[in-house]
Scaffold this motif. Structure first.
Motif, PDB file in Angstrom:
ATOM      1  N   LYS A  25       0.722  -1.260  -0.018  1.00  0.00           N
ATOM      2  CA  LYS A  25      -0.007   0.121   0.038  1.00  0.00           C
ATOM      3  C   LYS A  25       0.801   1.466  -0.034  1.00  0.00           C
ATOM      4  N   GLY A  26       2.103   1.481   0.528  1.00  0.00           N
ATOM      5  CA  GLY A  26       2.711   2.604   0.715  1.00  0.00           C
ATOM      6  C   GLY A  26       2.211   3.163   1.747  1.00  0.00           C
ATOM      7  N   ASP A  27       2.547   4.599   2.015  1.00  0.00           N
ATOM      8  CA  ASP A  27       2.229   5.660   3.294  1.00  0.00           C
ATOM      9  C   ASP A  27       0.979   5.960   3.257  1.00  0.00           C
ATOM     10  N   ARG A  28       0.501   5.496   4.495  1.00  0.00           N
ATOM     11  CA  ARG A  28      -0.970   5.866   4.751  1.00  0.00           C
ATOM     12  C   ARG A  28      -1.449   7.406   4.648  1.00  0.00           C
ATOM     13  N   GLU A  29      -0.477   8.218   5.382  1.00  0.00           N
ATOM     14  CA  GLU A  29      -0.520   9.669   5.359  1.00  0.00           C
ATOM     15  C   GLU A  29      -0.706  10.282   3.922  1.00  0.00           C
ATOM     16  N   GLN A  30       0.345   9.698   2.996  1.00  0.00           N
ATOM     17  CA  GLN A  30       0.213  10.191   1.886  1.00  0.00           C
ATOM     18  C   GLN A  30      -0.833   9.929   1.032  1.00  0.00           C
ATOM     19  N   ARG A  34      -3.774  12.841  -0.225  1.00  0.00           N
ATOM     20  CA  ARG A  34      -4.498  12.807  -1.810  1.00  0.00           C
ATOM     21  C   ARG A  34      -5.866  12.641  -1.958  1.00  0.00           C
ATOM     22  N   VAL A  35      -6.345  11.943  -0.972  1.00  0.00           N
ATOM     23  CA  VAL A  35      -7.735  11.835  -0.944  1.00  0.00           C
ATOM     24  C   VAL A  35      -8.541  13.042  -0.509  1.00  0.00           C
ATOM     25  N   MET A 247      -4.556   5.854  -4.935  1.00  0.00           N
ATOM     26  CA  MET A 247      -3.686   4.645  -4.211  1.00  0.00           C
ATOM     27  C   MET A 247      -2.861   4.284  -5.132  1.00  0.00           C
ATOM     28  N   GLY A 248      -2.775   4.174  -6.356  1.00  0.00           N
ATOM     29  CA  GLY A 248      -1.770   3.721  -7.384  1.00  0.00           C
ATOM     30  C   GLY A 248      -0.392   4.612  -6.917  1.00  0.00           C
ATOM     31  N   LEU A 249      -0.798   5.896  -6.918  1.00  0.00           N
ATOM     32  CA  LEU A 249       0.341   6.665  -6.738  1.00  0.00           C
ATOM     33  C   LEU A 249       1.196   6.572  -5.478  1.00  0.00           C
ATOM     34  N   THR A 250       0.099   6.260  -4.664  1.00  0.00           N
ATOM     35  CA  THR A 250       1.083   6.187  -3.061  1.00  0.00           C
ATOM     36  C   THR A 250       1.689   4.641  -3.148  1.00  0.00           C
ATOM     37  N   SER A 251       1.015   3.589  -3.665  1.00  0.00           N
ATOM     38  CA  SER A 251       1.934   2.351  -3.821  1.00  0.00           C
ATOM     39  C   SER A 251       3.010   2.631  -4.666  1.00  0.00           C
ATOM     40  N   LEU A 252       2.954   3.184  -5.815  1.00  0.00           N
ATOM     41  CA  LEU A 252       3.880   3.460  -6.738  1.00  0.00           C
ATOM     42  C   LEU A 252       5.283   4.126  -6.073  1.00  0.00           C
ATOM     43  N   GLU A 253       4.966   5.054  -5.066  1.00  0.00           N
ATOM     44  CA  GLU A 253       6.060   5.806  -4.532  1.00  0.00           C
ATOM     45  C   GLU A 253       6.899   4.905  -3.655  1.00  0.00           C
TER      46      GLU A 253
END
Ligand code: T4K
Length: 398
Positions: A25-30, A34-35, A247-253
């Motif tokens: 998932k990556g970073d929850r706060e990020q 975004r949301v 979600m995609g951007l956060t996971s991609l980071e």
């Protein structure tokens, strides 16, 4: 002292199920930031700023000029198939997730199955040659487990003047020495389903170097609209919502961290399972760029002492939910099994062996090293107790 196996009366090693396919998932706060911005902007879907940012990031990562984000990999396949004008018969491997074949069949195109290579599990080019027919309009390859298909396939497609499309659902951020996935064939289709290497809840994309294909797929993704009230193409609804792009951007980071974790897990599994006769873990060391998203294990029942299915059942009793990918094989699923002469024209020996011998084990950022050690211990003990397990299973199924 090792803990006894649950199938032989012990307590399951894991109190909660350990799944194959837990999201990265990556970073929850990020993600939440975004949301929040999306919420305030009041732009929730249809080519929004997060979708555009996601497309640009995926294109950059893949070294491809065009990326068209879609609501999932299956719709992305359907749109790419249509944009390439495929019809009649298209050749696909029988050893793949059923969406590859369904994306054709759904549009009235006949998937014709070829066999796969026993080492790479990718399309066997000789088998593709054998199922070519005057009705063949294209080849749909699959970069299974993220391993790019042989370049020989492109040679064959060029010789026969057939478009080559790739289902690259497993292969984001993979590639050979000279080419990243996204640059093979006419177009390549990614999946960003929750279980994939990079996830967007549900999501997909088509990568291409062809600007005209890009333009037409963008129209097809949005009912063929070119501005308000102006429909210039047949289309469907393939739009990726903004929340998915967030979600995609956060996971991609988190991609470098996900690859590092996957790589470490893969090495740990290989080191532990190498010593167990009858097991072979798919190796990726020959692939220059790889996401290591799948732990693919072939079970040789004769040597291991248990069949793949007996081992999977044993692990499931431990709450280790190993999976039988892609059991029973596309050609043995509806509707393909109901009309075999249409879809199966060559022996699918390797496919059938793999469908009966491959299992996938849990990996990814939700799995820890101690989990892997416990899984490998359960597998080792399963081999040591094979006879007792077989008797127990015989008793419980009698
Ligand atoms: N081509 C290939 C080669 C593919 O592998 C796929 C999809 C496609 C095309 C089509 O792309 P998409 O249209 O899906 O974007 C699945 C997935 O639904 C599918 O995306 C995937 N391949 C296929 C290999 O597996 P299931 O039935 O195993 O998925 P599901 O949703 O039951 O999840 C599996 C496990 O993952 C669960 O038991 C638990 C865990 N999980 C799942 C979700 C959704 C979680 O922990 N959290 C979650 O949110 O089919």
């Amino acid at each position: 002292m090792s803990q006894p196996l649950a199938i032989l009366g012990g307590t399951p090693r894991f109190p909660e199920p350990l799944h194959v396919g837990r999201p990265n998932k990556g970073d929850r706060e990020q993600f939440l930031a975004r949301v929040g911005e999306m919420w305030d902007r009041n732009w929730l879907t249809n080519d929004g700023p997060l979708v555009r940012e996601f497309e640009a990031a995926v294109a950059r990562e893949s070294g491809v000029p065009h990326c068209v984000a879609m609501c999932n990999g299956t719709i992305a396949l359907e749109i790419a198939i249509r944009a390439l004008g495929l019809s009649g018969e298209v050749i696909v491997p029988a050893y793949t997730f059923v969406a590859t074949a369904h994306a054709l069949q759904w549009q009235g195109i006949t998937p014709v199955f070829c066999d796969v290579d026993p080492v790479t599990h990718n399309m066997d080019v000789r088998s593709v040659e054998r199922v070519l027919s005057p009705a063949t309009t294209g080849i749909l390859g699959v970069h299974l487990w993220g391993r790019p298909c042989s370049e020989e396939l492109q040679g064959l497609a060029d010789d026969r003047k057939l478009p080559l499309l790739f289902d690259a659902a497993h292969a984001f951020a993979c590639g050979t020495e000279t080419k990243s996935v996204g640059n093979f064939g006419r177009a390549e289709v990614l999946s960003f389903h929750a279980t994939k290497f990079v996830n967007a809840f549900e999501g997909g994309a088509v990568l291409t170097r062809d600007p005209d294909l890009d333009r037409r797929m963008r129209l097809m993704r949005n009912f063929g609209f070119a501005g308000f009230d102006n429909v210039v193409h047949v289309g469907t609804n393939g739009k990726l919502p903004e929340v998915s792009a967030a979600m995609g951007l956060t996971s991609l980071e988190a991609l470098p961290e996900i690859v590092a974790t996957n790589r470490g897990h893969h090495a740990r599994y290989r080191a532990a399972l190498r010593a167990i006769p009858g097991l072979a873990v798919m190796d990726y060391r020959d692939v220059p760029r790889h996401n290591h998203q799948y732990i693919v294990v072939e079970v040789d029942a004769g040597t291991f002492g248990l069949t793949r299915d007996e081992l999977v059942t044993t692990l499931q009793r431990e709450n280790i939910l190993a999976r039988r990918y892609f059991f029973p094989g596309c050609h043995r699923m509806a509707p393909y099994r109901d009309d075999p002469s249409r879809h199966v024209r060559v022996p699918l020996r390797v496919t059938e062996r793999l469908c009966d011998s491959v299992m996938l084990l849990p990996t990814g950022t939700a799995v820890g090293e101690a989990d892997i050690d416990a899984i490998c211990e359960a597998i080792r003990m399963s081999r040591d107790s094979a006879e007792a397990i077989r008797q127990t299973l015989r008793r419980t199924t009698a």
